[in-house]
Design an enzyme around this catalytic site. Sequence first.
Site, PDB file in Angstrom:
ATOM      1  CG  ASP A   1      -1.978  -0.954   1.286  1.00 50.39           C
ATOM      2  OD1 ASP A   1      -2.207  -1.603   0.243  1.00 50.39           O
ATOM      3  OD2 ASP A   1      -2.618  -1.099   2.339  1.00 50.39           O
TER       4      ASP A   1
ATOM      5  NE  ARG B   1       6.837  16.050  -4.603  1.00 50.32           N
ATOM      6  CZ  ARG B   1       8.081  16.224  -5.037  1.00 50.32           C
ATOM      7  NH1 ARG B   1       8.414  15.865  -6.251  1.00 50.32           N
ATOM      8  NH2 ARG B   1       8.978  16.743  -4.248  1.00 50.32           N
TER       9      ARG B   1
ATOM     10  CG  HIS C   1      -6.795  -1.598   2.874  1.00 47.94           C
ATOM     11  ND1 HIS C   1      -6.707  -1.252   4.195  1.00 47.94           N
ATOM     12  CD2 HIS C   1      -8.107  -1.473   2.539  1.00 47.94           C
ATOM     13  CE1 HIS C   1      -7.911  -0.932   4.647  1.00 47.94           C
ATOM     14  NE2 HIS C   1      -8.771  -1.042   3.646  1.00 47.94           N
TER      15      HIS C   1
ATOM     16  NE  ARG D   1      -6.817   2.802   4.549  1.00 47.27           N
ATOM     17  CZ  ARG D   1      -7.479   2.768   5.700  1.00 47.27           C
ATOM     18  NH1 ARG D   1      -8.696   3.272   5.793  1.00 47.27           N
ATOM     19  NH2 ARG D   1      -6.928   2.246   6.766  1.00 47.27           N
TER      20      ARG D   1
ATOM     21  NE  ARG E   1      -6.773   6.833   3.797  1.00 50.90           N
ATOM     22  CZ  ARG E   1      -7.002   6.746   5.116  1.00 50.90           C
ATOM     23  NH1 ARG E   1      -6.049   6.375   5.936  1.00 50.90           N
ATOM     24  NH2 ARG E   1      -8.185   7.045   5.591  1.00 50.90           N
ATOM     25  CG  HIS E   2      -2.965   3.296   0.463  1.00 53.36           C
ATOM     26  ND1 HIS E   2      -3.766   2.227   0.175  1.00 53.36           N
ATOM     27  CD2 HIS E   2      -2.960   3.418   1.825  1.00 53.36           C
ATOM     28  CE1 HIS E   2      -4.212   1.724   1.318  1.00 53.36           C
ATOM     29  NE2 HIS E   2      -3.766   2.428   2.328  1.00 53.36           N
TER      30      HIS E   2
ATOM     31  N   GLY F   1       0.933  -3.493  11.941  1.00 55.23           N
ATOM     32  CA  GLY F   1       1.903  -2.849  12.815  1.00 55.23           C
ATOM     33  C   GLY F   1       3.121  -3.713  13.150  1.00 55.23           C
TER      34      GLY F   1
ATOM     35  N   GLY G   1       3.440  -4.658   5.957  1.00 58.60           N
ATOM     36  CA  GLY G   1       3.602  -3.663   4.900  1.00 58.60           C
ATOM     37  C   GLY G   1       4.445  -2.480   5.293  1.00 58.60           C
TER      38      GLY G   1
HETATM   39  C1  LIG Z   1      -6.108  -3.990   7.206  1.00 56.46           C
HETATM   40  C2  LIG Z   1      -4.740  -3.614   7.566  1.00 56.46           C
HETATM   41  O1  LIG Z   1      -4.323  -3.764   8.661  1.00 56.46           O
HETATM   42  C3  LIG Z   1      -3.806  -3.024   6.569  1.00 56.46           C
HETATM   43  O2  LIG Z   1      -4.144  -3.254   5.279  1.00 56.46           O
HETATM   44  C4  LIG Z   1      -3.726  -1.599   6.728  1.00 56.46           C
HETATM   45  O3  LIG Z   1      -5.021  -1.100   6.763  1.00 56.46           O
HETATM   46  C5  LIG Z   1      -2.913  -0.976   5.594  1.00 56.46           C
HETATM   47  O4  LIG Z   1      -3.492   0.143   5.080  1.00 56.46           O
HETATM   48  P1  LIG Z   1      -3.480   1.524   5.895  1.00 56.46           P
HETATM   49  O5  LIG Z   1      -2.068   1.788   6.250  1.00 56.46           O
HETATM   50  O6  LIG Z   1      -4.135   2.499   4.988  1.00 56.46           O
HETATM   51  O7  LIG Z   1      -4.322   1.314   7.129  1.00 56.46           O
HETATM   52  N1  LIG Z   2      -3.384  -6.711   7.279  1.00 56.26           N
HETATM   53  C1  LIG Z   2      -2.198  -6.094   7.744  1.00 56.26           C
HETATM   54  C2  LIG Z   2      -1.388  -5.626   6.608  1.00 56.26           C
HETATM   55  O1  LIG Z   2      -1.682  -5.905   5.474  1.00 56.26           O
HETATM   56  C3  LIG Z   2      -0.155  -4.850   6.826  1.00 56.26           C
HETATM   57  O2  LIG Z   2      -0.299  -3.891   7.819  1.00 56.26           O
HETATM   58  P1  LIG Z   2       0.954  -2.946   8.131  1.00 56.26           P
HETATM   59  O3  LIG Z   2       2.183  -3.820   8.265  1.00 56.26           O
HETATM   60  O4  LIG Z   2       1.105  -1.985   6.977  1.00 56.26           O
HETATM   61  O5  LIG Z   2       0.609  -2.264   9.430  1.00 56.26           O
END
Ligand SMILES: CC(=O)[C@@H](O)[C@H](O)COP(=O)(O)O
Ligand SMILES: NCC(=O)COP(=O)(O)O
Length: 248
Positions: free
Chosen positions: A11, A20, A45, A47, A51-52, A194, A215
């Site tokens: 994402d 940008r 994701h 959204r 946004r991404h 996280g 991510g």
């Molecule tokens: C569902 C989840 O935990 C992740 O996909 C996270 O939402 C990443 O996208 P954001 O950083 O926009 O929340």
């Molecule tokens: N579902 C969690 C995810 O895809 C990654 O979340 P993060 O590592 O970007 O917080």
Amino acid sequence: MSELFLGVNIDHIATLRNARGTQYPDPVHAADIAERAGADGITVHLREDRRHITDRDVYLLAQTLNTRMNLEMAVTDEMLSIAEKVKPAFCCLVPEKRQELTTEGGLDVVANEQSIKEACKRLADAGIQVSLFIDAKVEQIDAAVRCKTPYIEIHTGQYAEAKSEYEQREELEKLKHGIAYAHHAGLKVNAGHGLHYHNVKPIAAIPQLVELNIGHAIIARAAFDGLAKAVTDMRTLMLEARHATVNG
Ligand SMILES: CC(=O)[C@@H](O)[C@H](O)COP(=O)(O)O
Ligand SMILES: NCC(=O)COP(=O)(O)O
């Protein structure tokens, strides 16, 4: 011991691009690099506010991925229709709040059981493996079982954001208990949110987990690991151009 898969969430490559309005860095390129480096799957994701990740990214990734797409999305008719067209290998249903910085908690399956059950059926009918992104709470896990989802993804955000070692240990125990409970109930269990290089090990050690989706930390690490080469490459280009002018 069974294998633990890594789903790389790309994402925030798109976050950088969209900041940008450029065409780079392209999540499609990022997915290719992640797959070559050993990612077992690619998570995006889409959204509702885009946004991404954008629709273009999802459709292109569906054509180019060599592994499997895990499409995270809210439980809305628009998203379900997109998933039915794209047909990712996995769809993870997540809660969304418009102004949130990131996903703040798990899906409330108990409160929204009927609509989530219908969404699970719709996706299963399209040949997609469904996952529900939930907190490690027994009542949410029981509701997920009733929705007939094959997978859940346990939200690790509270563990990741714990303010002290004591709080983190408590959150880890809650996760372990929920994951064992869900596994015993017949669900395949993933986890994510996280997770980073300093907190992943206790989670990766939980034996029932099938996959971690990570991510933000990977993309952040990539920026630093790649920065020295990026600076060197730019400097080389500049000096080549200058020498060509001077000598030519
Ligand atoms: C569902 C989840 O935990 C992740 O996909 C996270 O939402 C990443 O996208 P954001 O950083 O926009 O929340
Ligand atoms: N579902 C969690 C995810 O895809 C990654 O979340 P993060 O590592 O970007 O917080």
